[in-house]
Design a protein around this motif. Sequence first.
Motif, short mmCIF file in Angstrom:
data_model
loop_
_atom_site.label_atom_id
_atom_site.label_comp_id
_atom_site.label_asym_id
_atom_site.label_seq_id
_atom_site.Cartn_x
_atom_site.Cartn_y
_atom_site.Cartn_z
N PHE A 71 0.83 -1.20 0.00
CA PHE A 71 0.00 0.00 0.00
C PHE A 71 0.87 1.26 0.00
O PHE A 71 0.62 2.18 -0.76
CB PHE A 71 -0.92 -0.01 1.23
CG PHE A 71 -1.97 1.06 1.19
CD1 PHE A 71 -3.07 0.94 0.37
CD2 PHE A 71 -1.84 2.20 1.97
CE1 PHE A 71 -4.04 1.92 0.33
CE2 PHE A 71 -2.80 3.19 1.94
CZ PHE A 71 -3.91 3.05 1.11
N GLY A 72 1.91 1.26 0.83
CA GLY A 72 2.81 2.41 0.88
C GLY A 72 3.41 2.69 -0.48
O GLY A 72 3.37 3.82 -0.98
N VAL A 73 3.95 1.65 -1.09
CA VAL A 73 4.59 1.81 -2.39
C VAL A 73 3.57 2.27 -3.44
O VAL A 73 3.83 3.19 -4.22
CB VAL A 73 5.22 0.46 -2.84
CG1 VAL A 73 5.81 0.60 -4.23
CG2 VAL A 73 6.28 0.04 -1.85
N GLN A 74 2.41 1.64 -3.43
CA GLN A 74 1.41 1.95 -4.45
C GLN A 74 0.86 3.37 -4.30
O GLN A 74 0.52 4.00 -5.29
CB GLN A 74 0.25 0.94 -4.41
CG GLN A 74 0.67 -0.48 -4.73
CD GLN A 74 1.30 -0.59 -6.10
OE1 GLN A 74 0.90 0.07 -7.04
NE2 GLN A 74 2.31 -1.43 -6.21
N MET A 75 0.78 3.86 -3.08
CA MET A 75 0.32 5.24 -2.92
C MET A 75 1.34 6.17 -3.55
O MET A 75 0.98 7.22 -4.08
CB MET A 75 0.09 5.59 -1.44
CG MET A 75 -1.23 5.07 -0.87
SD MET A 75 -2.68 5.25 -1.93
CE MET A 75 -3.02 7.00 -1.75
N VAL A 116 12.62 17.83 -4.49
CA VAL A 116 13.13 17.59 -3.14
C VAL A 116 11.97 17.34 -2.17
O VAL A 116 12.00 16.40 -1.37
CB VAL A 116 14.00 18.78 -2.67
CG1 VAL A 116 14.34 18.63 -1.19
CG2 VAL A 116 15.26 18.84 -3.50
N VAL A 117 10.93 18.16 -2.29
CA VAL A 117 9.80 17.99 -1.37
C VAL A 117 9.14 16.63 -1.58
O VAL A 117 8.90 15.88 -0.62
CB VAL A 117 8.77 19.12 -1.57
CG1 VAL A 117 7.48 18.81 -0.84
CG2 VAL A 117 9.34 20.44 -1.09
N VAL A 118 8.87 16.30 -2.83
CA VAL A 118 8.20 15.04 -3.12
C VAL A 118 9.05 13.86 -2.63
O VAL A 118 8.55 12.93 -2.00
CB VAL A 118 7.91 14.90 -4.63
CG1 VAL A 118 7.46 13.49 -4.96
CG2 VAL A 118 6.83 15.89 -5.03
N VAL A 136 8.80 13.49 1.04
CA VAL A 136 7.53 12.89 1.45
C VAL A 136 7.56 11.38 1.22
O VAL A 136 7.19 10.60 2.10
CB VAL A 136 6.35 13.53 0.68
CG1 VAL A 136 5.07 12.76 0.94
CG2 VAL A 136 6.20 14.98 1.09
N PHE A 137 8.07 10.98 0.06
CA PHE A 137 8.18 9.54 -0.23
C PHE A 137 8.98 8.82 0.83
O PHE A 137 8.56 7.80 1.38
CB PHE A 137 8.88 9.34 -1.58
CG PHE A 137 7.94 9.14 -2.71
CD1 PHE A 137 8.01 8.01 -3.48
CD2 PHE A 137 6.97 10.09 -2.98
CE1 PHE A 137 7.12 7.83 -4.53
CE2 PHE A 137 6.08 9.91 -4.01
CZ PHE A 137 6.16 8.78 -4.79
N VAL A 138 10.16 9.38 1.09
CA VAL A 138 11.05 8.74 2.07
C VAL A 138 10.36 8.68 3.42
O VAL A 138 10.36 7.64 4.11
CB VAL A 138 12.38 9.50 2.15
CG1 VAL A 138 13.21 9.00 3.30
CG2 VAL A 138 13.13 9.33 0.84
N LEU A 139 9.72 9.76 3.78
CA LEU A 139 9.04 9.81 5.07
C LEU A 139 7.94 8.74 5.14
O LEU A 139 7.87 7.95 6.09
CB LEU A 139 8.43 11.20 5.27
CG LEU A 139 7.90 11.46 6.68
CD1 LEU A 139 9.08 11.68 7.61
CD2 LEU A 139 6.98 12.68 6.69
#
Lengths: 327, 320
Positions: free
Chosen positions: A253-257, A297-299, A302-305
Amino acid sequence: MFAFIIRRILQAVVVMLVISLMGFAIKNNIGDPVRDLVGERVTPAERAKMADDMGLNDPFLIQYLRFIGHAVKGDLGRSFLYNKPNLEVISQHAPATIELLMGTALIIVLISLPLGVQSALQPKSKLARFTMSFSTLGISMPVFLTAILLIYVFAVHLQILPSFGRGETVDLFGNGYWNTGFLTRDGLEHLILPCLSLSSIMLPLFIRLIRSEMMEVLETEYIKYAWAKGLSPARVWMVHAFKNTLLPVVTVFGVQMGITFAFTILTELVFQWQGMGFMFLEAVQRADISLLIAYLVVVASVFVLVNTVVDIVYGFINPTVRIVGTR
Amino acid sequence: MSHLLEVRDLEVKFALRSGDITAIDGIDFTLDQGERLGIVGESGAGKSVTGFSIINLISKPGFISRGSIYFEGNKISDYSDSQMRTIRGNRISMIFQDPMMTLNPVFTIGFQMIETLRAHKKISKSDARAIALEKLKKVQIPSPEERLDQYPHELSGGMRQRIIIAISLLVNPAIIIADEPTTALDVTIQAEIMDLLQQLCETEKMGLILITHDLGVVSQVTEKIAVMYAGKIIEFGPTDQVVHSPVHPYTTGLIGSIPGSTAPGEKLLQIPGMMPTLSNIPEGCAFNPRCDLCEPICTRKTPPLEKKQNGTMAACHIKD
Ligand SMILES: Nc1ncnc2c1ncn2[C@@H]1O[C@H](COP(=O)(O)OP(=O)(O)OP(=O)(O)O)[C@@H](O)[C@H]1O
Ligand SMILES: [Mg+2]
């Protein structure tokens, strides 16, 4: 568990450093901050002086460290397009996209869980068969087509749902940053079609994933043992099988979002949704490199977070991960 | 009804695409209170299916196609699923082969014990926890209190099997069905677990159905033995009789293949050939292609399970 969390956070920091380096390198090579600042109507001599003043001729590493230093303080440069700090531009567009994603996630969870579980428990039922064939259709249909189809049916033909913009929004904190569409009827109605088209990519996938995971779990020895203990079907299915089904699903789910996020750009374009994707397209058209890099950078952060949080949550539900983490 | 458990003419089939196959072909046996019965036989003989059919938990395409099972005088083979749940884990407990796979990995030991109790008894969580702790002590697990809050992966195989034994003691079992409870454990642990099981069955007056390949273990633990071959019981009797003076040539072969059954230095006996698959069981006695004593009648007529001279029951035309 503590050591596991620390380790995941360190990994996240390393990933962020790599991404910021890439972002900076791009900016350094193709961006022209002087033009961003003053436009084309300045002599080359003046430009060269400005570049010097701004430190653009310093060694790469020094510039990169300066970039990181600013970024940590929340300064990601200025957008010439909006004539505002990049971060402000992004954070003003972010809520629209976040709400789009939240609505989409909600639709995915609310629909895929019951349908996936049902079709695993009663694979031969009419509903399960319908779900399966419908999800095959859903998988093979591109998002823009779904979006256009939805607009045609609900907005043009039936005229029961809006297909343009966010509708009536409410200023959540009274400071103009977060205008939410979740609190008004009009805002909610505007959310339906974009969220539905966005969820159409992942929904079939999740139904299938939940179904196949659950079917696999139902065949395990520990489920057979749960029956042998005399537990009720509700308990065997909804407690024993369900939790084991969810484990892999949560990570996916995390990856797919994340992937869904990529599709917001398209969705926002189709529905004229004033979010980050919309902003991104504008920045691309007008070559606002500074804003684009800030967006990157922002995106990425967010992904990493999100991935870090997902991993940690996974660590909480799956006890075997915890042990590995603490060793 | 005098017997605790009575299985009569049980037949179990599996509905496969190629047609039904008969995994259990009309077996009969009984178990009395506190009695210990061993079921032995080669892989695929139908031992596990027999065990699971007692609590009506045969895996999917399988179903009971004939016969009946009585438990405490009730015909449980006619029970609905919800009636059956009052028996499973309550009056008849099962112990599975691989303790590594039997417990749910995402719940603590305490959780899995307490839920079992609360499925069968109206008691509070804290009372259930106290009973769980008491049973963990009974299976002699080190530091039982800690175990309640541990997850299965934190425990060794032997400890997990002890926990599963503790779970089967939780309510008030009359019978424990143990399907190869020690096969997945190493040898020293095997003996400990078997001792524990035997001892508990004696002190708690529980019946035991011990399913295994290992005639050695069965002869130490059980009072009766049923030898299965290709879905049938081909020999049934008191353990001593069956082990020391087997009637059926298959049983003789099985016993000859136990290490220690022949003089030291002598070759172990081996039954030639393999058990037939269920889809092509030979006409007559299923064992006939592998039997030294095979005579024409053996390939024509299925031998009935009947009383032989030494008091055991056996299905053989030739020996008596
Ligand atoms: N799920 C199933 N589907 C189809 N056939 C099955 C299934 N389970 C068992 N059988 C059939 O039933 C027969 C008996 O199986 P069973 O598991 O009882 O053997 P077993 O005596 O317990 O062997 P083992 O010692 O290997 O555990 C098998 O030979 C197989 O043909
Ligand atoms: Mg078996």
